[in-house]
Design a protein around this motif. Structure first.
Motif, PDB file in Angstrom:
ATOM      1  N   HIS A  44       0.841  -1.202   0.000  1.00 19.18           N
ATOM      2  CA  HIS A  44       0.000   0.000   0.000  1.00 19.18           C
ATOM      3  C   HIS A  44       0.875   1.251   0.000  1.00 19.18           C
ATOM      4  O   HIS A  44       0.617   2.203  -0.749  1.00 19.18           O
ATOM      5  CB  HIS A  44      -0.931   0.003   1.209  1.00 19.18           C
ATOM      6  CG  HIS A  44      -1.616   1.305   1.425  1.00 19.18           C
ATOM      7  ND1 HIS A  44      -2.634   1.756   0.611  1.00 19.18           N
ATOM      8  CD2 HIS A  44      -1.406   2.284   2.343  1.00 19.18           C
ATOM      9  CE1 HIS A  44      -3.023   2.950   1.022  1.00 19.18           C
ATOM     10  NE2 HIS A  44      -2.294   3.285   2.079  1.00 19.18           N
ATOM     11  N   PHE A  45       1.932   1.270   0.830  1.00 17.81           N
ATOM     12  CA  PHE A  45       2.841   2.409   0.878  1.00 17.81           C
ATOM     13  C   PHE A  45       3.473   2.639  -0.489  1.00 17.81           C
ATOM     14  O   PHE A  45       3.529   3.763  -0.979  1.00 17.81           O
ATOM     15  CB  PHE A  45       3.961   2.193   1.897  1.00 17.81           C
ATOM     16  CG  PHE A  45       3.517   2.044   3.321  1.00 17.81           C
ATOM     17  CD1 PHE A  45       2.221   2.338   3.737  1.00 17.81           C
ATOM     18  CD2 PHE A  45       4.411   1.588   4.274  1.00 17.81           C
ATOM     19  CE1 PHE A  45       1.831   2.195   5.057  1.00 17.81           C
ATOM     20  CE2 PHE A  45       4.034   1.455   5.596  1.00 17.81           C
ATOM     21  CZ  PHE A  45       2.740   1.745   5.991  1.00 17.81           C
ATOM     22  N   TYR A  47       2.417   1.758  -3.452  1.00 18.92           N
ATOM     23  CA  TYR A  47       1.444   2.264  -4.420  1.00 18.92           C
ATOM     24  C   TYR A  47       1.179   3.758  -4.202  1.00 18.92           C
ATOM     25  O   TYR A  47       1.197   4.549  -5.147  1.00 18.92           O
ATOM     26  CB  TYR A  47       0.129   1.477  -4.337  1.00 18.92           C
ATOM     27  CG  TYR A  47      -0.909   2.010  -5.284  1.00 18.92           C
ATOM     28  CD1 TYR A  47      -0.899   1.662  -6.634  1.00 18.92           C
ATOM     29  CD2 TYR A  47      -1.878   2.905  -4.847  1.00 18.92           C
ATOM     30  CE1 TYR A  47      -1.835   2.183  -7.519  1.00 18.92           C
ATOM     31  CE2 TYR A  47      -2.817   3.426  -5.715  1.00 18.92           C
ATOM     32  CZ  TYR A  47      -2.792   3.065  -7.050  1.00 18.92           C
ATOM     33  OH  TYR A  47      -3.715   3.587  -7.918  1.00 18.92           O
ATOM     34  N   ALA A  48       0.930   4.157  -2.948  1.00 20.27           N
ATOM     35  CA  ALA A  48       0.627   5.560  -2.653  1.00 20.27           C
ATOM     36  C   ALA A  48       1.805   6.473  -2.986  1.00 20.27           C
ATOM     37  O   ALA A  48       1.614   7.571  -3.522  1.00 20.27           O
ATOM     38  CB  ALA A  48       0.243   5.714  -1.182  1.00 20.27           C
ATOM     39  N   ASP A  51       2.084   6.683  -6.789  1.00 13.84           N
ATOM     40  CA  ASP A  51       0.950   7.443  -7.318  1.00 13.84           C
ATOM     41  C   ASP A  51       1.134   8.938  -7.065  1.00 13.84           C
ATOM     42  O   ASP A  51       0.805   9.759  -7.910  1.00 13.84           O
ATOM     43  CB  ASP A  51      -0.351   6.940  -6.697  1.00 13.84           C
ATOM     44  CG  ASP A  51      -1.557   7.338  -7.507  1.00 13.84           C
ATOM     45  OD1 ASP A  51      -1.520   7.199  -8.757  1.00 13.84           O
ATOM     46  OD2 ASP A  51      -2.550   7.786  -6.902  1.00 13.84           O
ATOM     47  N   SER A  52       1.679   9.300  -5.912  1.00 15.68           N
ATOM     48  CA  SER A  52       1.963  10.703  -5.615  1.00 15.68           C
ATOM     49  C   SER A  52       2.972  11.269  -6.612  1.00 15.68           C
ATOM     50  O   SER A  52       2.811  12.381  -7.105  1.00 15.68           O
ATOM     51  CB  SER A  52       2.500  10.847  -4.191  1.00 15.68           C
ATOM     52  OG  SER A  52       2.993  12.149  -3.963  1.00 15.68           O
ATOM     53  N   ILE A  59       1.228  13.712  -0.091  1.00 13.65           N
ATOM     54  CA  ILE A  59       0.970  12.614   0.839  1.00 13.65           C
ATOM     55  C   ILE A  59       1.628  12.959   2.182  1.00 13.65           C
ATOM     56  O   ILE A  59       2.486  13.836   2.265  1.00 13.65           O
ATOM     57  CB  ILE A  59       1.519  11.267   0.326  1.00 13.65           C
ATOM     58  CG1 ILE A  59       3.033  11.326   0.108  1.00 13.65           C
ATOM     59  CG2 ILE A  59       0.790  10.818  -0.926  1.00 13.65           C
ATOM     60  CD1 ILE A  59       3.663   9.982  -0.235  1.00 13.65           C
ATOM     61  N   VAL A 108       1.843   5.771   5.258  1.00 13.35           N
ATOM     62  CA  VAL A 108       1.667   6.710   4.143  1.00 13.35           C
ATOM     63  C   VAL A 108       0.173   6.983   4.015  1.00 13.35           C
ATOM     64  O   VAL A 108      -0.628   6.053   3.937  1.00 13.35           O
ATOM     65  CB  VAL A 108       2.208   6.133   2.816  1.00 13.35           C
ATOM     66  CG1 VAL A 108       1.946   7.099   1.673  1.00 13.35           C
ATOM     67  CG2 VAL A 108       3.685   5.821   2.925  1.00 13.35           C
ATOM     68  N   ILE A 109      -0.177   8.270   4.012  1.00 15.53           N
ATOM     69  CA  ILE A 109      -1.575   8.663   3.877  1.00 15.53           C
ATOM     70  C   ILE A 109      -1.689   9.602   2.696  1.00 15.53           C
ATOM     71  O   ILE A 109      -0.996  10.638   2.640  1.00 15.53           O
ATOM     72  CB  ILE A 109      -2.087   9.354   5.150  1.00 15.53           C
ATOM     73  CG1 ILE A 109      -1.963   8.414   6.341  1.00 15.53           C
ATOM     74  CG2 ILE A 109      -3.525   9.821   4.976  1.00 15.53           C
ATOM     75  CD1 ILE A 109      -2.197   9.081   7.679  1.00 15.53           C
ATOM     76  N   ALA A 110      -2.550   9.277   1.745  1.00 15.17           N
ATOM     77  CA  ALA A 110      -2.792  10.142   0.592  1.00 15.17           C
ATOM     78  C   ALA A 110      -3.726  11.269   1.042  1.00 15.17           C
ATOM     79  O   ALA A 110      -4.778  11.010   1.605  1.00 15.17           O
ATOM     80  CB  ALA A 110      -3.412   9.358  -0.548  1.00 15.17           C
ATOM     81  N   ASP A 111      -3.284  12.513   0.816  1.00 16.75           N
ATOM     82  CA  ASP A 111      -4.087  13.671   1.255  1.00 16.75           C
ATOM     83  C   ASP A 111      -5.096  14.091   0.222  1.00 16.75           C
ATOM     84  O   ASP A 111      -4.993  14.061  -0.899  1.00 16.75           O
ATOM     85  CB  ASP A 111      -3.165  14.847   1.604  1.00 16.75           C
ATOM     86  CG  ASP A 111      -2.299  14.525   2.820  1.00 16.75           C
ATOM     87  OD1 ASP A 111      -2.756  13.747   3.662  1.00 16.75           O
ATOM     88  OD2 ASP A 111      -1.190  15.061   2.902  1.00 16.75           O
TER      89      ASP A 111
END
Length: 111
Positions: A44-45, A47-48, A51-52, A59, A108-111
């Motif tokens: 998941h990290f 990918y995020a 993607d960023s 992120i 990792v959090i997508a903002d």
């Protein structure tokens, strides 16, 4: 009177040193071992992060940094990923540019 003033000045110095030691001990109590992450979290990290970089959006990345004897602190950075490879990423925001080693990322959090 002069000896008395020196006595108290001496005590202030000792108390200041004690304060420093107490603050260091309090900081040590806040230290944590590096979190162990599951494979799906790591995917998941990845990918995020990619993607960023690909879509140019911000992120929030948290990472663990070792301080003492295998214990460390958690830090958080916010920004857009500008560079990615298998070992590190580059995050840029308005005020700073940060290079982060991938192995220390804890969330990792997508903002």
């Amino acid at each position: 009177m002069g000896k008395r003033d020196n006595l108290f000045a001496s005590m202030r110095l000792i108390l200041s040193e004690h304060k420093t030691v107490i603050l260091e001990l309090q900081e040590e109590k806040k230290l944590v071992p590096q979190p162990i992450l599951e494979q799906d979290e790591l995917e998941h990290f990845d990918y995020a992060i990619r993607d960023s970089a690909r879509n140019d959006y911000a992120i929030t990345v948290s990472l663990w940094k070792e301080k003492k004897n295998g214990l460390g602190s958690l830090f958080t950075f916010w920004g857009v990923v500008k560079y990615v490879d298998t070992k590190k990423i580059k995050i840029v925001n308005v005020t700073e540019v940060v290079w982060i080693e991938s192995r220390f990322i804890t969330s990792v959090i997508a903002d």
